[in-house]
Design a protein around this motif. Structure first.
Motif, PDB file in Angstrom:
ATOM      1  N   GLU A  22      21.750   1.333 154.294  1.00 39.93           N
ATOM      2  CA  GLU A  22      23.055   0.895 154.787  1.00 39.93           C
ATOM      3  C   GLU A  22      23.242  -0.601 154.525  1.00 39.93           C
ATOM      4  O   GLU A  22      24.300  -1.031 154.062  1.00 39.93           O
ATOM      5  CB  GLU A  22      23.197   1.190 156.281  1.00 39.93           C
ATOM      6  CG  GLU A  22      24.540   0.758 156.839  1.00 39.93           C
ATOM      7  CD  GLU A  22      24.686   1.007 158.325  1.00 39.93           C
ATOM      8  OE1 GLU A  22      25.766   0.691 158.847  1.00 39.93           O
ATOM      9  OE2 GLU A  22      23.732   1.486 158.964  1.00 39.93           O
ATOM     10  N   LYS A  23      22.217  -1.386 154.829  1.00 38.98           N
ATOM     11  CA  LYS A  23      22.272  -2.837 154.600  1.00 38.98           C
ATOM     12  C   LYS A  23      22.562  -3.145 153.138  1.00 38.98           C
ATOM     13  O   LYS A  23      23.323  -4.067 152.817  1.00 38.98           O
ATOM     14  CB  LYS A  23      20.947  -3.480 155.022  1.00 38.98           C
ATOM     15  CG  LYS A  23      20.876  -4.969 154.824  1.00 38.98           C
ATOM     16  CD  LYS A  23      19.514  -5.498 155.285  1.00 38.98           C
ATOM     17  CE  LYS A  23      19.172  -6.736 154.525  1.00 38.98           C
ATOM     18  NZ  LYS A  23      18.127  -6.620 153.553  1.00 38.98           N
ATOM     19  N   GLU A  24      21.969  -2.344 152.241  1.00 38.47           N
ATOM     20  CA  GLU A  24      22.153  -2.553 150.807  1.00 38.47           C
ATOM     21  C   GLU A  24      23.422  -1.874 150.274  1.00 38.47           C
ATOM     22  O   GLU A  24      23.667  -1.893 149.067  1.00 38.47           O
ATOM     23  CB  GLU A  24      20.923  -2.038 150.051  1.00 38.47           C
ATOM     24  CG  GLU A  24      19.650  -2.798 150.371  1.00 38.47           C
ATOM     25  CD  GLU A  24      19.727  -4.270 149.999  1.00 38.47           C
ATOM     26  OE1 GLU A  24      20.317  -4.603 148.945  1.00 38.47           O
ATOM     27  OE2 GLU A  24      19.195  -5.106 150.759  1.00 38.47           O
ATOM     28  N   LYS A  25      24.185  -1.267 151.156  1.00 38.38           N
ATOM     29  CA  LYS A  25      25.444  -0.588 150.821  1.00 38.38           C
ATOM     30  C   LYS A  25      25.251   0.604 149.872  1.00 38.38           C
ATOM     31  O   LYS A  25      26.115   0.932 149.072  1.00 38.38           O
ATOM     32  CB  LYS A  25      26.462  -1.579 150.267  1.00 38.38           C
ATOM     33  CG  LYS A  25      26.864  -2.631 151.293  1.00 38.38           C
ATOM     34  CD  LYS A  25      27.945  -3.519 150.778  1.00 38.38           C
ATOM     35  CE  LYS A  25      28.461  -4.541 151.738  1.00 38.38           C
ATOM     36  NZ  LYS A  25      27.695  -5.002 152.830  1.00 38.38           N
ATOM     37  N   ILE A  60      15.791  -0.103 142.970  1.00 36.90           N
ATOM     38  CA  ILE A  60      16.830  -0.202 144.010  1.00 36.90           C
ATOM     39  C   ILE A  60      18.064  -0.916 143.470  1.00 36.90           C
ATOM     40  O   ILE A  60      19.192  -0.529 143.786  1.00 36.90           O
ATOM     41  CB  ILE A  60      16.275  -0.917 145.273  1.00 36.90           C
ATOM     42  CG1 ILE A  60      15.354   0.020 146.052  1.00 36.90           C
ATOM     43  CG2 ILE A  60      17.393  -1.413 146.180  1.00 36.90           C
ATOM     44  CD1 ILE A  60      16.048   1.192 146.715  1.00 36.90           C
ATOM     45  N   ALA A  61      17.882  -1.928 142.657  1.00 30.00           N
ATOM     46  CA  ALA A  61      19.034  -2.658 142.104  1.00 30.00           C
ATOM     47  C   ALA A  61      19.953  -1.720 141.323  1.00 30.00           C
ATOM     48  O   ALA A  61      21.179  -1.826 141.420  1.00 30.00           O
ATOM     49  CB  ALA A  61      18.556  -3.805 141.219  1.00 30.00           C
ATOM     50  N   LYS A  62      19.375  -0.793 140.563  1.00 30.29           N
ATOM     51  CA  LYS A  62      20.200   0.153 139.802  1.00 30.29           C
ATOM     52  C   LYS A  62      20.827   1.197 140.719  1.00 30.29           C
ATOM     53  O   LYS A  62      21.954   1.639 140.484  1.00 30.29           O
ATOM     54  CB  LYS A  62      19.380   0.820 138.700  1.00 30.29           C
ATOM     55  CG  LYS A  62      19.129  -0.106 137.540  1.00 30.29           C
ATOM     56  CD  LYS A  62      18.627   0.639 136.337  1.00 30.29           C
ATOM     57  CE  LYS A  62      18.485  -0.331 135.180  1.00 30.29           C
ATOM     58  NZ  LYS A  62      18.124   0.336 133.944  1.00 30.29           N
ATOM     59  N   ILE A  63      20.093   1.604 141.746  1.00 31.17           N
ATOM     60  CA  ILE A  63      20.667   2.547 142.719  1.00 31.17           C
ATOM     61  C   ILE A  63      21.856   1.884 143.416  1.00 31.17           C
ATOM     62  O   ILE A  63      22.906   2.512 143.591  1.00 31.17           O
ATOM     63  CB  ILE A  63      19.608   3.021 143.734  1.00 31.17           C
ATOM     64  CG1 ILE A  63      18.514   3.845 143.023  1.00 31.17           C
ATOM     65  CG2 ILE A  63      20.260   3.843 144.855  1.00 31.17           C
ATOM     66  CD1 ILE A  63      17.318   4.199 143.891  1.00 31.17           C
ATOM     67  N   LYS A  64      21.702   0.622 143.778  1.00 26.42           N
ATOM     68  CA  LYS A  64      22.807  -0.120 144.402  1.00 26.42           C
ATOM     69  C   LYS A  64      23.996  -0.218 143.462  1.00 26.42           C
ATOM     70  O   LYS A  64      25.146  -0.032 143.872  1.00 26.42           O
ATOM     71  CB  LYS A  64      22.347  -1.529 144.797  1.00 26.42           C
ATOM     72  CG  LYS A  64      21.465  -1.573 146.014  1.00 26.42           C
ATOM     73  CD  LYS A  64      20.874  -2.952 146.263  1.00 26.42           C
ATOM     74  CE  LYS A  64      21.910  -4.029 146.384  1.00 26.42           C
ATOM     75  NZ  LYS A  64      21.339  -5.324 146.776  1.00 26.42           N
ATOM     76  N   LYS A  65      23.722  -0.493 142.187  1.00 23.90           N
ATOM     77  CA  LYS A  65      24.788  -0.592 141.194  1.00 23.90           C
ATOM     78  C   LYS A  65      25.516   0.747 141.082  1.00 23.90           C
ATOM     79  O   LYS A  65      26.753   0.802 141.094  1.00 23.90           O
ATOM     80  CB  LYS A  65      24.196  -0.998 139.838  1.00 23.90           C
ATOM     81  CG  LYS A  65      25.176  -1.022 138.701  1.00 23.90           C
ATOM     82  CD  LYS A  65      26.193  -2.117 138.864  1.00 23.90           C
ATOM     83  CE  LYS A  65      27.097  -2.190 137.638  1.00 23.90           C
ATOM     84  NZ  LYS A  65      28.223  -3.080 137.852  1.00 23.90           N
ATOM     85  N   TYR A  66      24.752   1.831 141.006  1.00 20.38           N
ATOM     86  CA  TYR A  66      25.350   3.158 140.911  1.00 20.38           C
ATOM     87  C   TYR A  66      26.209   3.445 142.144  1.00 20.38           C
ATOM     88  O   TYR A  66      27.342   3.909 142.026  1.00 20.38           O
ATOM     89  CB  TYR A  66      24.268   4.226 140.730  1.00 20.38           C
ATOM     90  CG  TYR A  66      24.827   5.606 140.544  1.00 20.38           C
ATOM     91  CD1 TYR A  66      25.299   6.022 139.310  1.00 20.38           C
ATOM     92  CD2 TYR A  66      24.911   6.495 141.609  1.00 20.38           C
ATOM     93  CE1 TYR A  66      25.841   7.282 139.125  1.00 20.38           C
ATOM     94  CE2 TYR A  66      25.450   7.757 141.439  1.00 20.38           C
ATOM     95  CZ  TYR A  66      25.914   8.148 140.199  1.00 20.38           C
ATOM     96  OH  TYR A  66      26.456   9.385 140.037  1.00 20.38           O
ATOM     97  N   ALA A  67      25.670   3.153 143.324  1.00 22.25           N
ATOM     98  CA  ALA A  67      26.415   3.389 144.576  1.00 22.25           C
ATOM     99  C   ALA A  67      27.709   2.581 144.598  1.00 22.25           C
ATOM    100  O   ALA A  67      28.760   3.098 145.011  1.00 22.25           O
ATOM    101  CB  ALA A  67      25.542   3.049 145.776  1.00 22.25           C
TER     102      ALA A  67
END
Length: 120
Positions: A22-25, A60-67
């Motif tokens: 959640e913090k990382e959106k 995680i950076a790519k997961i965040k980008k995808y999200a």
């Protein structure tokens, strides 16, 4: 709707991980009148996908980008597709590496078993 504890149990992850996502959106749960996090079936399916991405070594950076691209809307479809295709290529490489390691291990195991059986 499910509580954070229920979702953690369903997915086999910690509540800390859910709060981090959640913090990382990566996930945006609904808040009830008391401010508690609530998750629906769509959230759970999304989190199952995120967990698979993480399990297959997507950073995680790519997961965040995808999200973030998902949240932006349909106009990001090509970029999302590209991210997933790139990750699929990475998974294929991982599979090749694991198969080669498995073959090497199998060779060693057979050699040790053969050696042990000849000693006895």
């Amino acid at each position: 709707m499910h509580s954070i504890g229920e979702v953690a149990k369903i997915l086999g992850i910690s509540t800390h991980t859910l709060r981090y996502y959640e913090k990382e959106k990566i996930i945006i749960p609904v808040r009830d009148a008391r401010g508690d996090r609530r998750y629906n079936d769509t959230h759970i399916k999304w989190l199952q996908f995120v967990i698979k991405l993480k399990e297959t070594q997507m950073p995680i950076a790519k997961i965040k980008k995808y999200a973030s691209l998902v949240l932006e809307g349909e106009h990001t479809t090509l970029e999302r597709l590209s991210l997933l295709e790139e990750h699929k290529d990475s998974i294929k490489k991982q599979i090749r590496t694991l198969k080669a390691a498995d073959e090497m291990l199998e060779y060693k195991i057979v050699a040790y078993k053969d050696f042990i059986s000849k000693r006895d």
